[in-house]
Design an enzyme around this catalytic site. Structure first.
Site, PDB file in Angstrom:
ATOM      1  N   CYS A 104       0.804  -1.225   0.000  1.00  0.00           N
ATOM      2  CA  CYS A 104       0.000   0.000   0.000  1.00  0.00           C
ATOM      3  C   CYS A 104       0.836   1.274   0.000  1.00  0.00           C
ATOM      4  O   CYS A 104       0.542   2.216  -0.741  1.00  0.00           O
ATOM      5  CB  CYS A 104      -0.933  -0.012   1.208  1.00  0.00           C
ATOM      6  SG  CYS A 104      -0.126  -0.515   2.725  1.00  0.00           S
ATOM      7  N   HIS A 148      -2.819   6.167   4.694  1.00  0.00           N
ATOM      8  CA  HIS A 148      -1.386   6.363   4.924  1.00  0.00           C
ATOM      9  C   HIS A 148      -1.001   7.746   4.388  1.00  0.00           C
ATOM     10  O   HIS A 148      -1.511   8.195   3.350  1.00  0.00           O
ATOM     11  CB  HIS A 148      -0.559   5.329   4.161  1.00  0.00           C
ATOM     12  CG  HIS A 148      -0.644   3.937   4.708  1.00  0.00           C
ATOM     13  ND1 HIS A 148      -1.249   3.603   5.891  1.00  0.00           N
ATOM     14  CD2 HIS A 148      -0.137   2.756   4.210  1.00  0.00           C
ATOM     15  CE1 HIS A 148      -1.144   2.299   6.102  1.00  0.00           C
ATOM     16  NE2 HIS A 148      -0.472   1.758   5.096  1.00  0.00           N
TER      17      HIS A 148
HETATM   18  N1  HSE Z   1       2.217  -3.126   4.912  1.00  0.00           N
HETATM   19  C1  HSE Z   1       1.149  -2.223   5.064  1.00  0.00           C
HETATM   20  C2  HSE Z   1       0.979  -1.764   6.463  1.00  0.00           C
HETATM   21  C3  HSE Z   1      -0.102  -2.827   4.560  1.00  0.00           C
HETATM   22  O1  HSE Z   1       1.376  -2.509   7.361  1.00  0.00           O
HETATM   23  O2  HSE Z   1       0.460  -0.678   6.673  1.00  0.00           O
HETATM   24  C4  HSE Z   1      -0.155  -2.693   3.057  1.00  0.00           C
HETATM   25  O3  HSE Z   1      -0.582  -3.759   2.367  1.00  0.00           O
END
Ligand code: HSE
Length: 341
Positions: A136, A249
């Site tokens: 992501c 994010h």
């Molecule tokens: N690796 C990311 C996280 C999730 O831990 O926020 C994305 O797939």
């Protein structure tokens, strides 16, 4: 090896991991975009089988993910963890279905395309049965970098992420709620999904630590960005941080180019770019923020400005709902590419 089985105009779609944070979002995205599925099967582990979900106005019962549950499937959207994807890969591809996999299991395999439709859509058509959905935090960054790379070749990217709790799954999001309440009410806190308390904290630790002192999340941002952008030489440095945000994010991205790029030109290029919305009016206190963007589909970019610390640098702030564009939406967009072709 090119994949020879034609994709029907109305494919049978399976969502493996349908009761997880991303799987639930995959079903929502399929419905909201009117994906032309003949049938959609919601699949999950034996523990979650039997759960009832709403889909296209009807109640759907989640079935157990088994090899036989995949019979007749044309597109299998997997978001049940890397080990489950590895376990079912052969069963999916042997039946002629295409696996679009949200886990990190196959992303760096040379014959597995790693696809972000706004950046490298063509790569989706060179698969051998498996297409990987990137991490992501990588997806939202490359959607913002690709239009800039068209203005001038990028030399180096330095990124710090501010990643929402839901990136670690539904239980992690619940942990943020529960810990916040426990903290405010003076109860003891016992971290479960994170290495430390996530309420009122920032944790510079996502996924496991590697021998060089970086985390696997940081490593993913480096190798996946290079692969998606077709730039094996691109210098990328990442620091990934979990923050007490539920969804979306955020990323502070510094981009160094080989030749000059004016911030106004960058802003114009980003405004034109598919899947990008520019929110960049500092005088009006306008910039992307997670709290305002939950449930949205675009990658939002703001705080676009010159970075005077290098000869040709820009800085920007990039926010996206990582359950949508960072996972479910990107996977469904890949499926849409397959159907359109
Ligand atoms: N690796 C990311 C996280 C999730 O831990 O926020 C994305 O797939």
């Amino acid at each position: 090896m090119a994949w020879s089985k034609p994709m029907p105009a109305q494919p049978v779609v399976a969502v493996a991991g349908a009761t997880g944070a991303v799987g639930a979002e995959m079903l929502a995205v399929l419905e909201q975009r009117g994906f032309p599925a003949k049938e959609v099967r919601a699949l999950a582990s034996a523990r979650s089988a039997g759960t009832r979900l709403r889909f296209r106005g009807e109640e759907v019962e989640v079935a157990e993910l088994t090899e036989s549950s995949l019979e007749g499937v044309d597109i299998a959207l997997f978001s049940a963890g890397a080990s489950v994807s590895k376990q079912f890969r052969d069963a999916v591809t042997a039946s002629g279905a295409v696996m679009i996999d949200n886990s990190s299991a196959f992303r760096v395999e040379p014959d597995v395309p790693l696809v972000v439709p706004e950046v490298n859509a063509e790569a989706a058509f060179t698969h051998s049965g498996v297409i990987a959905n990137p991490n992501c935090s990588t997806i939202q960054m490359v959607v913002a970098l690709a239009p800039l790379e068209r203005l001038a070749r990028i030399k180096r990217v330095v990124v710090a992420t501010y990643q929402a709790a839901s990136g670690a799954g539904q239980a992690a999001m619940q942990e943020l709620y529960d810990q916040t309440k426990d903290f405010l009410e003076g109860r003891p806190i016992v971290p479960q999904r994170f290495a430390h308390r996530i309420a009122f904290n920032c944790i510079p630790h996502i996924d496991v630590f590697l021998e060089d002192g970086s985390t696997k999340e940081e490593w993913k941002m480096v190798v996946e960005t290079r692969k998606i952008m077709g730039r094996p030489d691109l210098a990328v440095a990442a620091t990934c941080v979990r923050v007490p945000v539920l969804r979306c994010h955020s990323e502070a991205v510094a981009v160094e180019f080989e030749s000059p790029v004016d911030p106004a030109d960058a802003r114009a290029a980003l405004k034109q770019a598919p899947g990008v919305t520019v929110l960049d009016d500092p005088q009006g206190n306008e910039y992307p923020m997670p709290a305002a963007l939950e449930g949205t589909d675009d990658v939002y970019v703001g705080r676009i400005r010159r970075d005077e610390s290098v000869p040709h640098g820009l800085q920007m702030w990039v926010v996206a709902d990582q359950l949508r564009k960072g996972a479910a939406l990107n996977a469904v967009q890949i499926a849409e590419l397959l159907v359109a072709r």
